[in-house]
Design a protein around this motif. Structure first.
Motif, PDB file in Angstrom:
ATOM      1  N   MET A 150      53.246  38.576   4.530  1.00  0.00           N
ATOM      2  CA  MET A 150      52.254  37.524   4.768  1.00  0.00           C
ATOM      3  C   MET A 150      50.943  37.903   4.080  1.00  0.00           C
ATOM      4  O   MET A 150      50.486  39.039   4.172  1.00  0.00           O
ATOM      5  N   LYS A 151      50.381  36.954   3.398  1.00  0.00           N
ATOM      6  CA  LYS A 151      49.161  37.210   2.662  1.00  0.00           C
ATOM      7  C   LYS A 151      47.991  37.446   3.621  1.00  0.00           C
ATOM      8  O   LYS A 151      47.982  36.976   4.754  1.00  0.00           O
ATOM      9  N   LEU A 152      47.004  38.200   3.095  1.00  0.00           N
ATOM     10  CA  LEU A 152      45.861  38.558   3.936  1.00  0.00           C
ATOM     11  C   LEU A 152      45.051  37.325   4.326  1.00  0.00           C
ATOM     12  O   LEU A 152      44.594  37.203   5.464  1.00  0.00           O
ATOM     13  N   LYS A 153      44.864  36.407   3.386  1.00  0.00           N
ATOM     14  CA  LYS A 153      44.083  35.200   3.676  1.00  0.00           C
ATOM     15  C   LYS A 153      44.761  34.366   4.753  1.00  0.00           C
ATOM     16  O   LYS A 153      44.103  33.824   5.660  1.00  0.00           O
ATOM     17  N   ARG A 154      46.079  34.232   4.665  1.00  0.00           N
ATOM     18  CA  ARG A 154      46.817  33.468   5.662  1.00  0.00           C
ATOM     19  C   ARG A 154      46.787  34.162   7.023  1.00  0.00           C
ATOM     20  O   ARG A 154      46.687  33.511   8.071  1.00  0.00           O
ATOM     21  N   ALA A 155      46.868  35.491   7.014  1.00  0.00           N
ATOM     22  CA  ALA A 155      46.829  36.230   8.283  1.00  0.00           C
ATOM     23  C   ALA A 155      45.484  36.050   8.979  1.00  0.00           C
ATOM     24  O   ALA A 155      45.416  35.895  10.210  1.00  0.00           O
ATOM     25  N   LYS A 156      44.386  36.054   8.216  1.00  0.00           N
ATOM     26  CA  LYS A 156      43.057  35.843   8.807  1.00  0.00           C
ATOM     27  C   LYS A 156      42.941  34.431   9.392  1.00  0.00           C
ATOM     28  O   LYS A 156      42.351  34.242  10.458  1.00  0.00           O
ATOM     29  N   ALA A 157      43.490  33.458   8.687  1.00  0.00           N
ATOM     30  CA  ALA A 157      43.433  32.078   9.192  1.00  0.00           C
ATOM     31  C   ALA A 157      44.230  31.936  10.487  1.00  0.00           C
ATOM     32  O   ALA A 157      43.785  31.269  11.436  1.00  0.00           O
ATOM     33  N   LEU A 186      51.681  35.554  15.283  1.00  0.00           N
ATOM     34  CA  LEU A 186      50.868  35.415  16.490  1.00  0.00           C
ATOM     35  C   LEU A 186      50.053  36.658  16.795  1.00  0.00           C
ATOM     36  O   LEU A 186      49.142  36.616  17.625  1.00  0.00           O
ATOM     37  N   GLY A 187      50.375  37.769  16.165  1.00  0.00           N
ATOM     38  CA  GLY A 187      49.594  38.982  16.360  1.00  0.00           C
ATOM     39  C   GLY A 187      49.752  39.595  17.729  1.00  0.00           C
ATOM     40  O   GLY A 187      48.794  40.171  18.259  1.00  0.00           O
TER      41      GLY A 187
END
Length: 292
Positions: free
Chosen positions: A1-8, A53-54
């Motif tokens: 998963m890309k970092l930008k998508r994970a932050k969103a 979901l983290g």
């Protein structure tokens, strides 16, 4: 998963936690279609859900979706064994001859009273387009789906956004109203309090002087940082200083007079002319020449 998508996703889930009360472990309702797609794409669905979901997730499946897996052709025993490990969410449709559709079953579980609220805080993971379209009208339902072997989460729907804004406005109003207790009574003015204190102090003899409010206005410059003015002196002051300078001899004049006195004190020697000269002149001490 890309970092930008994970932050969103992290920011989006934080909004769900603040406004709709989501918490770990997250209850994820999965349908039989997303399980089938995850098996075809060889995706570890539970691991992907935890990554999106983290946190920890609790996968759940309804009785109707399990019956759909049993009735699927060809029958996938591996997928059925995997689904049996999930928690069974009873939808009270097991007595029916035919299982309900995924849309009807999940709608009755997420929003049983048709109140357009996700009371039990379910996360819906479905690849059925009609299911996701219906869940967007229910406030506070995170939606997850699979497309091209990628597990994605939809942004917050309009219904969820509207309810979040309403709750924030209500909290803001409650905060403004809750600043002062209703039983506190009317607020007293400061001047009345000071007058009461001065009267009480005058009676006892130990009244403290009340602080006077300083009038607000433009402040002047710092006198230590102001440069002194270089204006010319006035005419009377200039004349007085000139007279004082004339009365006192300068150092140059004093040195000249001292040199003159020193040169005059020296004695001059007489010059003697050779003998036989009748017209000799006598040289006086002061250097002047006189006739005989």
């Amino acid at each position: 998963m890309k970092l930008k998508r994970a932050k969103a996703y992290k920011k989006l889930l934080h909004q769900y936690e603040l406004n709709f009360g989501f918490r770990e472990p997250y209850q994820v309702l999965v349908d039989w279609q997303i399980l089938q797609d995850a098996y075809n794409f060889k995706i570890d669905l539970i691991a992907r859900l935890e990554k999106i979901l983290g946190g920890q997730v609790k996968p759940m499946i309804t009785t109707c979706d399990m019956r759909h897996l049993y009735a699927a052709k060809p029958k996938n025993e591996t997928l059925i064994l995997q689904a049996k490990e999930y928690e069974r969410r009873r939808c009270n449709h097991q007595d029916l001859d035919e299982p309900l559709s995924t849309l009807e079953c999940l709608s009755s579980v997420v929003d049983p009273k048709d109140s357009k609220t996700n009371k039990h805080r379910y996360v819906v993971a479905s690849n059925d387009i009609s299911v996701r379209a219906h869940m967007r009208s229910v406030a506070g339902v995170p939606l997850i789906y699979i497309t091209k072997s990628v597990v994605l989460m939809e942004p917050m729907a309009n219904a969820s956004e509207e309810q979040r804004e309403r709750e924030e406005k209500s909290k803001f109003k409650q905060g403004l109203k809750g600043q002062r207790k209703p039983d506190a009574g009317p607020k007293r003015k400061r001047n009345d309090e000071e007058e009461g204190q001065s009267i009480a102090g005058g009676a006892t003899g130990d009244a403290r002087p009340s602080k006077q409010k300083r009038e607000k206005g433009p402040k002047g410059p710092n006198p230590l940082s102001v440069r002194k003015s270089t204006k010319e002196k006035s005419a009377p002051e200039a004349s007085a200083s000139k007279k004082a300078n004339d009365a006192q001899p300068s150092t140059a004049d004093a040195t000249n007079t001292h040199d003159a006195e020193a040169s005059g004190a020296r004695k001059r020697k007489r010059k003697h002319k050779p003998k036989g000269d009748d017209t000799s002149a006598a040289i006086e001490d002061d250097g002047e020449v006189t006739a005989p």
